[in-house]
Design an enzyme around this catalytic site. Structure first.
Site, PDB file in Angstrom:
ATOM      1  CD1 TRP A 191      46.936  28.624  51.755  1.00 54.32           C
ATOM      2  CD2 TRP A 191      45.325  29.224  49.616  1.00 54.32           C
ATOM      3  NE1 TRP A 191      47.664  29.403  51.777  1.00 54.32           N
ATOM      4  CE2 TRP A 191      47.049  29.895  50.479  1.00 54.32           C
ATOM      5  CE3 TRP A 191      45.587  29.340  48.359  1.00 54.32           C
ATOM      6  CZ2 TRP A 191      47.420  30.578  49.968  1.00 54.32           C
ATOM      7  CZ3 TRP A 191      45.824  29.951  47.745  1.00 54.32           C
ATOM      8  CH2 TRP A 191      47.334  30.574  48.296  1.00 54.32           C
ATOM      9  CB  THR A 198      45.499  51.901  51.049  1.00 54.39           C
ATOM     10  OG1 THR A 198      46.713  52.092  52.167  1.00 54.39           O
ATOM     11  CG2 THR A 198      45.136  52.036  49.462  1.00 54.39           C
ATOM     12  CD  GLU A 236      46.003  49.546  47.092  1.00 53.72           C
ATOM     13  OE1 GLU A 236      45.160  49.461  46.740  1.00 53.72           O
ATOM     14  OE2 GLU A 236      47.205  49.473  47.767  1.00 53.72           O
TER      15      GLU A 236
END
Ligand code: ADP
Length: 547
Positions: free
Chosen positions: A449, A187, A332
């Site tokens: 957020w 990654t 992943e």
């Protein structure tokens, strides 16, 4: 009572064997680093893969050993996909866009034994060759005539076609446990060192079935597929395997990733399907637009890796009759998790509403289960419009990183083990997920957020904007507020105030960015994604206006 069916391990070699027997005449076309266009059939490719399997064994590679590549999308790389994994070794696709220090770190961590490279990466190979600890053989992926003039700088340098020449194809793919490791990808490691994700034959074959399905990438023997997504970026999202499983024609662009070279190949090879990250399509669309061109055969393109701006899927649809399939996943996850294909509930929606559905990341493909949870780990109901953390599970989702790096990555609950993706999303009532952020990119204004992807999507719909990234910047009152960093299209004259006004009515007023900074370029990472961590670093000391 057991069923009475044959036990056959799911092995990657079965894909090339199938392609050879049942689609032997189908072609694989490659733009080569040597400068020409190369064609071979699956039959020829299978023979060469077996010879290469013998060649790597002759170099001393044993089951489980890692064999690395630094290579573009091309037929020799594809042959290694099958030769290495099929023979029981592990294919490690290194990302040549990484810094040499990172490549050395990753090759050492993986303990790569042999490294195959395309000629473009000869300077890179020279920079790392004296530094890696385990690589015993370096192989240039070319023939003797094209070896670099200064090949003697790396004593013992081998040549791909010479290795093949030395072997015949009397070789049977070995059979072994389907849980055997097949390939390894690291990654990007935007935080900390890169971590290895080790796929198995079983996970790869199951993922291949799943992505081939009609509502996933829909791969058919009648397709001509051009994966722009590199074979070093999560195995080109599985397309080199899916092409063999389905007998599709493959078209490899090699190093020719500019708009003009890609467009020429799309047309010459009658490409019907493609796949890549949004930044690649920007270059292609710019070329096509500037020259008044059309796609005569391409009708679908898979876009993922980062959010596809709605303006892009509209342009593809309205101007070029190309259907964008927005997909989401990660290294992943092998990588595919969701695809935005329609359901019957969408029948009869007008084009605008359909674009709304297509701009979401989509619904889970069979094999992947996903849920969105709040900060206490409780699942959020679908259709609530509240964002939370995305957790996934399935047979092609990581259980642990290579060499147990980072410890146990999973969340263990009463409903099983889940992998936390680090993505933040909301789920609509029909099960279509929409990513609003990566948790490390989230902007928290007064504790609430703000979805940076929503803001970027709006900015990128402005005709003067080439690329936009929205990052959190310090604000004396709200802690963080959105700062929009914009790269203009060449010749565009858009101003800060014009751009901020462009958000009016498109989003809750308090989500509007507080400021705009124009830059010459937005930094892109090794897989073509905007590097917002770099931008945050660059604008760390920036204080937003409070007026
Ligand atoms: P990295 O970006 O770290 O190199 P990956 O290539 O595995 O690693 O990227 C996975 C991440 O990319 C996901 O966790 C997600 O944040 C982002 N991503 C992938 N596809 C999409 C998409 N369609 N929309 C938004 N984000 C996406």
């Amino acid at each position: 009572m057991n069923g009475q069916m044959m036990q056959q391990p799911l092995l990657i070699s079965s894909l090339i064997t199938h392609a050879e027997r049942h689609h032997g005449e189908q072609v694989v076309v490659s733009r080569r680093v040597e400068g020409d266009i190369h064609r071979e059939t699956y039959r020829e490719m299978a023979v060469r893969s077996r010879r290469m399997a013998k060649a790597i064994a002759a170099l001393g590679v044993q089951a489980g050993d890692r064999v690395a590549t630094l290579a573009w999308n091309g037929y020799r790389h594809m042959e290694l996909y099958y030769a290495v994994s099929g023979s029981g070794a592990v294919l490690h696709t290194l990302n040549p866009r990484l810094h040499p220090d990172q490549i050395v770190y990753i090759a050492d961590h993986a303990e790569d034994q042999v490294l195959f490279f395309d000629l473009s990466f000869w300077p890179l190979v020279q920079a790392v060759a004296g530094r890696t600890k385990t690589v015993k053989h370096w192989v240039a992926m070319t023939d003797r005539a094209h070896l670099p003039a200064d090949a003697d700088k790396l004593p013992g340098l081998l040549c791909f076609e010479d290795l093949l020449e030395a072997q015949d194809d009397r070789y049977s793919w070995p059979s072994f446990d389907e849980n055997t490791a097949s390939s390894l990808c690291y990654t990007s490691g935007t935080t900390g060192n890169p971590k290895g994700v080790l796929y198995s034959h079983r996970s790869t074959v199951l993922h291949t079935f799943s992505i081939s399905m009609p509502d996933a990438l829909s791969v058919s023997a009648n397709d001509s597929i051009l994966p722009v997504v590199p074979m070093f970026h999560v195995n080109a999202w599985g397309l080199p395997y899916a092409a063999c499983m389905n007998g599709a024609k493959l078209v490899f662009p090699g190093a020719g990733l500019d708009g003009k070279s890609l467009y020429e190949l799309f047309e010459a090879e009658q490409v019907t399907v493609s796949a890549g990250v949004p930044t690649v399509w920007q270059a292609l669309l710019a070329h096509v637009e500037a020259n008044g061109l059309k796609f005569s055969t391409m009708r679908r393109t898979v876009i993922g890796g980062s959010a596809c701006p709605p303006a892009m899927l509209r342009k593809f649809g309205d101007d070029y009759d190309v259907r964008v399939l927005h997909a989401w996943g990660m290294t992943e996850m092998s990588p595919v998790g969701t695809v935005a294909a329609f359901k019957p509930v969408h029948a009869g929606l007008d084009q605008e509403a359909l674009y709304g559905v297509m701009s979401k990341q989509g619904r889970a493909v069979y094999g992947v289960d996903l849920k969105i949870v709040d900060e206490n780990g409780a699942e959020l109901a679908w259709g609530t419009e509240t964002s939370g953390d995305v957790l996934v599970k399935g047979p092609w989702i990581i259980d642990r990183y290579f060499k147990d790096e980072g410890g146990d990555p999973l969340v263990h609950g009463a409903d099983g083990d889940w992998f936390p993706t680090g993505d933040v999303a909301r789920m609509d009532a029909d099960g279509y997920m929409q990513i609003t952020d990566r948790s490390k990119d989230v902007i928290k204004s007064g504790g609430e957020w703000i979805g940076s992807i929503d803001l970027e999507n709006i900015a990128m719909a402005h005709p003067g904007v080439a690329m936009a990234a929205c990052i959190a910047a310090f604000h004396p009152k709200w802690d963080e507020r959105p700062l929009l960093v914009v790269m203009k299209k060449p010749g565009a004259t858009v101003t800060r105030d014009e751009l901020l006004a462009f958000f009016d009515g498109k989003i809750a007023k308090w989500w509007t960015p507080d400021d705009v900074i124009f830059v010459d370029a937005i930094p892109l990472g090794a897989t073509g994604k905007m590097q917002k961590n770099k931008l945050r670093e660059q604008f760390k000391g920036y204080t937003l206006p409070t007026g």
